[in-house]
Structures are given as C-alpha cells and as structure tokens.
Design a protein around this motif. Structure first.
Motif, PDB file in Angstrom:
ATOM      1  N   VAL A 155       0.816  -1.205   0.000  1.00 28.70           N
ATOM      2  CA  VAL A 155       0.000   0.000   0.000  1.00 28.70           C
ATOM      3  C   VAL A 155       0.857   1.264   0.000  1.00 28.70           C
ATOM      4  CG1 VAL A 155      -0.255   0.131   2.517  1.00 28.70           C
ATOM      5  CG2 VAL A 155      -2.054   1.060   1.031  1.00 28.70           C
ATOM      6  N   GLU A 156       2.027   1.219   0.659  1.00 30.31           N
ATOM      7  CA  GLU A 156       2.913   2.386   0.644  1.00 30.31           C
ATOM      8  C   GLU A 156       3.359   2.703  -0.777  1.00 30.31           C
ATOM      9  OE1 GLU A 156       3.282  -0.162   2.722  1.00 30.31           O
ATOM     10  OE2 GLU A 156       2.734   0.776   4.643  1.00 30.31           O
ATOM     11  N   GLU A 157       3.730   1.673  -1.531  1.00 33.50           N
ATOM     12  CA  GLU A 157       4.135   1.856  -2.921  1.00 33.50           C
ATOM     13  C   GLU A 157       2.967   2.331  -3.773  1.00 33.50           C
ATOM     14  OE1 GLU A 157       6.093  -0.821  -6.539  1.00 33.50           O
ATOM     15  OE2 GLU A 157       6.185  -1.560  -4.463  1.00 33.50           O
ATOM     16  N   LEU A 158       1.770   1.838  -3.449  1.00 37.05           N
ATOM     17  CA  LEU A 158       0.570   2.249  -4.176  1.00 37.05           C
ATOM     18  C   LEU A 158       0.290   3.735  -3.977  1.00 37.05           C
ATOM     19  CD1 LEU A 158      -1.973   1.132  -5.797  1.00 37.05           C
ATOM     20  CD2 LEU A 158      -3.134   1.148  -3.570  1.00 37.05           C
ATOM     21  N   VAL A 159       0.342   4.191  -2.733  1.00 34.08           N
ATOM     22  CA  VAL A 159       0.078   5.603  -2.434  1.00 34.08           C
ATOM     23  C   VAL A 159       1.140   6.495  -3.063  1.00 34.08           C
ATOM     24  CG1 VAL A 159      -0.062   7.315  -0.597  1.00 34.08           C
ATOM     25  CG2 VAL A 159      -1.198   5.110  -0.323  1.00 34.08           C
ATOM     26  N   GLU A 160       2.395   6.065  -2.999  1.00 34.54           N
ATOM     27  CA  GLU A 160       3.476   6.849  -3.601  1.00 34.54           C
ATOM     28  C   GLU A 160       3.286   6.974  -5.112  1.00 34.54           C
ATOM     29  OE1 GLU A 160       8.381   6.837  -4.014  1.00 34.54           O
ATOM     30  OE2 GLU A 160       7.357   5.256  -2.882  1.00 34.54           O
ATOM     31  N   ALA A 161       2.891   5.863  -5.748  1.00 33.63           N
ATOM     32  CA  ALA A 161       2.641   5.894  -7.196  1.00 33.63           C
ATOM     33  C   ALA A 161       1.485   6.816  -7.528  1.00 33.63           C
ATOM     34  CB  ALA A 161       2.351   4.488  -7.709  1.00 33.63           C
ATOM     35  N   SER A 162       0.462   6.838  -6.677  1.00 31.40           N
ATOM     36  CA  SER A 162      -0.673   7.729  -6.897  1.00 31.40           C
ATOM     37  C   SER A 162      -0.261   9.187  -6.780  1.00 31.40           C
ATOM     38  CB  SER A 162      -1.783   7.413  -5.893  1.00 31.40           C
ATOM     39  OG  SER A 162      -2.850   8.327  -6.021  1.00 31.40           O
ATOM     40  N   MET A 163       0.545   9.501  -5.777  1.00 31.02           N
ATOM     41  CA  MET A 163       0.988  10.874  -5.574  1.00 31.02           C
ATOM     42  C   MET A 163       1.834  11.357  -6.751  1.00 31.02           C
ATOM     43  SD  MET A 163       1.914  10.728  -1.503  1.00 31.02           S
ATOM     44  CE  MET A 163       2.530  12.405  -1.459  1.00 31.02           C
ATOM     45  N   LYS A 164       2.593  10.460  -7.354  1.00 26.72           N
ATOM     46  CA  LYS A 164       3.444  10.813  -8.497  1.00 26.72           C
ATOM     47  C   LYS A 164       2.714  10.635  -9.830  1.00 26.72           C
ATOM     48  CE  LYS A 164       7.819   9.584  -6.244  1.00 26.72           C
ATOM     49  NZ  LYS A 164       9.003   8.687  -6.297  1.00 26.72           N
ATOM     50  N   LYS A 165       1.425  10.252  -9.751  1.00 27.49           N
ATOM     51  CA  LYS A 165       0.613  10.005 -10.944  1.00 27.49           C
ATOM     52  C   LYS A 165       1.266   8.951 -11.848  1.00 27.49           C
ATOM     53  CE  LYS A 165      -1.349  14.672 -10.815  1.00 27.49           C
ATOM     54  NZ  LYS A 165      -2.429  14.202  -9.926  1.00 27.49           N
ATOM     55  N   GLN A 166       1.661   7.831 -11.215  1.00 21.56           N
ATOM     56  CA  GLN A 166       2.335   6.746 -11.924  1.00 21.56           C
ATOM     57  C   GLN A 166       1.578   5.424 -11.823  1.00 21.56           C
ATOM     58  OE1 GLN A 166       6.230   6.687 -10.106  1.00 21.56           O
ATOM     59  NE2 GLN A 166       7.028   8.292 -11.452  1.00 21.56           N
ATOM     60  N   ILE A 167       0.303   5.467 -11.453  1.00 19.82           N
ATOM     61  CA  ILE A 167      -0.456   4.228 -11.296  1.00 19.82           C
ATOM     62  C   ILE A 167      -0.557   3.477 -12.622  1.00 19.82           C
ATOM     63  CG2 ILE A 167      -2.726   3.247 -10.804  1.00 19.82           C
ATOM     64  CD1 ILE A 167      -1.295   3.980  -8.287  1.00 19.82           C
ATOM     65  N   ILE A 168      -0.973   4.154 -13.683  1.00 23.05           N
ATOM     66  CA  ILE A 168      -1.112   3.487 -14.982  1.00 23.05           C
ATOM     67  C   ILE A 168       0.255   3.036 -15.488  1.00 23.05           C
ATOM     68  CG2 ILE A 168      -1.805   3.804 -17.396  1.00 23.05           C
ATOM     69  CD1 ILE A 168      -4.009   5.649 -16.448  1.00 23.05           C
ATOM     70  N   GLU A 169       1.265   3.861 -15.259  1.00 20.67           N
ATOM     71  CA  GLU A 169       2.627   3.521 -15.671  1.00 20.67           C
ATOM     72  C   GLU A 169       3.130   2.262 -14.975  1.00 20.67           C
ATOM     73  OE1 GLU A 169       7.030   5.556 -15.147  1.00 20.67           O
ATOM     74  OE2 GLU A 169       5.282   6.859 -15.375  1.00 20.67           O
ATOM     75  N   LYS A 170       2.642   1.987 -13.750  1.00 20.07           N
ATOM     76  CA  LYS A 170       3.077   0.820 -12.984  1.00 20.07           C
ATOM     77  C   LYS A 170       2.070  -0.327 -13.057  1.00 20.07           C
ATOM     78  CE  LYS A 170       5.931   3.371  -9.658  1.00 20.07           C
ATOM     79  NZ  LYS A 170       7.185   2.638  -9.916  1.00 20.07           N
ATOM     80  N   THR A 171       1.306  -0.380 -14.142  1.00 29.66           N
ATOM     81  CA  THR A 171       0.284  -1.413 -14.328  1.00 29.66           C
ATOM     82  C   THR A 171       0.686  -2.349 -15.460  1.00 29.66           C
ATOM     83  OG1 THR A 171      -1.489   0.019 -13.493  1.00 29.66           O
ATOM     84  CG2 THR A 171      -2.150  -1.811 -14.912  1.00 29.66           C
ATOM     85  N   ASN A 172       0.359  -3.623 -15.289  1.00 29.98           N
ATOM     86  CA  ASN A 172       0.566  -4.618 -16.345  1.00 29.98           C
ATOM     87  C   ASN A 172      -0.751  -4.809 -17.092  1.00 29.98           C
ATOM     88  OD1 ASN A 172       0.487  -7.685 -17.302  1.00 29.98           O
ATOM     89  ND2 ASN A 172       2.630  -7.060 -17.174  1.00 29.98           N
ATOM     90  N   PHE A 173      -0.684  -4.786 -18.426  1.00 25.53           N
ATOM     91  CA  PHE A 173      -1.875  -4.913 -19.261  1.00 25.53           C
ATOM     92  C   PHE A 173      -1.786  -6.156 -20.129  1.00 25.53           C
ATOM     93  CE2 PHE A 173      -1.197  -0.371 -18.512  1.00 25.53           C
ATOM     94  CZ  PHE A 173      -2.437  -0.003 -18.003  1.00 25.53           C
ATOM     95  N   GLN A 174      -2.926  -6.825 -20.308  1.00 24.39           N
ATOM     96  CA  GLN A 174      -2.961  -7.962 -21.226  1.00 24.39           C
ATOM     97  C   GLN A 174      -4.316  -8.029 -21.914  1.00 24.39           C
ATOM     98  OE1 GLN A 174      -1.500  -9.879 -23.579  1.00 24.39           O
ATOM     99  NE2 GLN A 174      -0.004  -9.971 -21.916  1.00 24.39           N
ATOM    100  N   LYS A 175      -4.268  -8.264 -23.220  1.00 27.39           N
ATOM    101  CA  LYS A 175      -5.504  -8.414 -23.984  1.00 27.39           C
ATOM    102  C   LYS A 175      -6.252  -9.656 -23.532  1.00 27.39           C
ATOM    103  CE  LYS A 175      -5.758  -7.663 -28.353  1.00 27.39           C
ATOM    104  NZ  LYS A 175      -5.532  -7.688 -29.816  1.00 27.39           N
ATOM    105  N   VAL A 176      -7.549  -9.559 -23.507  1.00 31.62           N
ATOM    106  CA  VAL A 176      -8.397 -10.672 -23.075  1.00 31.62           C
ATOM    107  C   VAL A 176      -8.155 -11.915 -23.928  1.00 31.62           C
ATOM    108  CG1 VAL A 176     -10.799 -11.455 -23.050  1.00 31.62           C
ATOM    109  CG2 VAL A 176     -10.173  -9.276 -21.989  1.00 31.62           C
TER     110      VAL A 176
END
Length: 285
Positions: A155-176
């Motif tokens: 959660v600490e890393e999650l909040v830090e990523a949110s504050m830096k607006k890096q949530i999408i940047e730190k997400t893994n994406f895969q096509k269905v």
C-alpha cells in the motif's frame, strides 16, 4: 503473499489518472460490470497512454476508433439475458477489467520456475473471461479490451505511485484474447509482457529484428525487395504490439497496392515510423 491493499483502492487511483488522460471515462457500477464484464470504460486519443498498452505510435486517430457504450451494453444484455440501466451515451475505445495480484516471493510458488524471481499473479475466472471474450469478439475492432493489474507490492508503494501520478505507468496490461483457456496470469513488471497458465505460455511480441535478420539479402533485386517487404508486412500484422497501428497507417496507401514495389516501400516507411528500425538497400551493377 497478498498485496496489502484493496482492489477498489487501486481501481480508484487508476480511474483518477485515466480521467486526466481521456476525453471521457465512465466507471461501471457493480450490476453494470456484471453484465458488460468490464470495470470501467474510456475514450482516449492520448499517445502516451496508448504506448503503455503496446501501441507506440499512430497517425491522426488512435488504433481503435471507438463505439457507443449504449451499443455495447445492448449487445451484452442480449448475450447475458440480463438488464442494465443508466448507461450514458458516450463513445469508448478502451474497456478495463481490474485485477489485484498476489506477490509471490518463495521458490516454492507455483510458477517460480518460469520466472526464477519474485512475481505477481492473478486469477482468471472462467465466467468473467467468457463475458470479456464475447465483448472482444463483438467490438474488438473498435475498442481495446484489457485486463489491468498493478505491478505494485504494498500500500505504501501504491500511495506513492498515486501521488506521483504513476499508477497506470506501474500497471501490467494484457488483452483478453491472449488469456483464453488459462486460469492464471503472471508477470514481474509493468507493461504488456506476462506468462499465462494452465499450460505455460509466454506472451510476447514477434522478435522483429531476429526475423528480419534471417531474410536473405544477397543479390538484392526488385523481386527480392517485394519479397522482403511482404515478409515485413506479415511480421507486422502478426505482432501483438504493432498490428493495429500498422493496419491503420497502411489504409492511406490502399490505392497503391497494384504498384507492388512502391507499395512495398510504403510498408517499409510505416515499419520505420512504428519501430524506429532503420533499413537500407543497395544494388550492384
């Protein structure tokens, strides 16, 4: 071990960033999500956002042109024999299903041998997957349907990523469609690379340079140029990362297909624009 935050927290942070990168987005309610299969939808032309989904460049339009969300809802109502309400009349070209992952750190973990390092893993639920596969089957030429899972340990890393607006940047994406027939998906970092299971399957893009290096370039001629560009065309159209953008950009040259050599040069032009890979040819007289 489980990550120490709720999926809803990640979803809220993700949607906050998505709203800033989209002309419109809409988080679906629980009943709506149960019928449509996605947690949120958006319409975006943001190139940086599309780059994170594996589409590094596009011309004047994004790789997926979009579809009215009410049309999507109507199709899914018919498919599931259920009824949903309060769907806005908005255009969407992105549909997300959010996942919270486990973070596995022990060598005894089920897929450790495939990564040989700590990794993230989430479940693929058959009922949900079938809904998403139908969604992609009906609208996959107009809207991209993605699983989105954070590559974030706590959660600490999650909040830090949110504050830096890096949530999408730190997400893994895969096509269905890449996860069809599997029960788990695993990854070690953000981006678009993952390994899906029941049977081990590494999901990755075509190795463009390796493929092109295997092409015989001796005694180059116009016939071999045409053969070469045809091979590049096949590679690009098979690539999970580039095929949509390549097809879209080549549409503007469709009237040139009868001029094989010139059309081939246009294919190479688009190839260079998308990949940054330089190419050259020489002739001996």
């Amino acid at each position: 071990m489980n990550t120490s935050y709720e999926e809803k927290t990640f979803e809220n942070y993700f949607n906050a960033e998505l709203g800033n990168l989209s002309s419109v987005y809409f988080p679906l309610g629980q009943t709506q999500e149960g019928v449509i299969g996605a947690d949120s939808v958006a319409y975006s032309k943001n190139r940086q956002l599309w780059k994170m989904f594996g589409y590094p460049w596009f011309w004047f339009q994004p790789p997926y042109r979009g579809r009215n969300l009410q049309d999507i809802a109507q199709e899914m109502e018919y498919h599931t024999k259920a009824s949903i309400h309060n769907i806005p009349k908005i255009k969407t070209n992105l549909l997300f299903q959010y996942k919270r992952s486990e973070y596995l750190i022990l060598p005894s973990s089920g897929q450790w041998s495939h990564w040989k390092q700590p990794y993230f893993r989430y479940e693929i639920y058959p009922k949900q997957q079938k809904l998403l596969e139908h969604l992609e089957g009906q609208f996959g030429q107009q809207a991209l349907v993605l699983y989105a899972a954070p590559a974030i340990k706590n959660v600490e890393e999650l909040v830090e990523a949110s504050m830096k607006k890096q949530i999408i940047e730190k997400t893994n994406f895969q096509k269905v469609s890449n996860l069809s027939g599997h029960h788990k998906n695993t990854f070690v970092q953000a981006g678009t690379i993952s390994k899906a299971f029941s049977q081990p399957e590494k999901i990755e893009n075509v190795d463009l340079l390796k493929t092109l290096n295997n092409i015989d370039g001796q005694d180059f001629s116009f016939d071999k140029l045409t053969s070469f560009t045809s091979t590049v065309n096949e590679v690009m159209r098979e690539s999970n990362e580039y095929n949509r953008s390549f097809n879209l950009l080549m549409e503007q040259y469709s009237n040139l297909q009868e001029y094989r050599t010139f059309y081939g040069l246009m294919q190479m032009k688009v190839f260079k624009e998308l990949t940054g890979i330089q190419w050259s040819m020489s002739f001996e007289y």
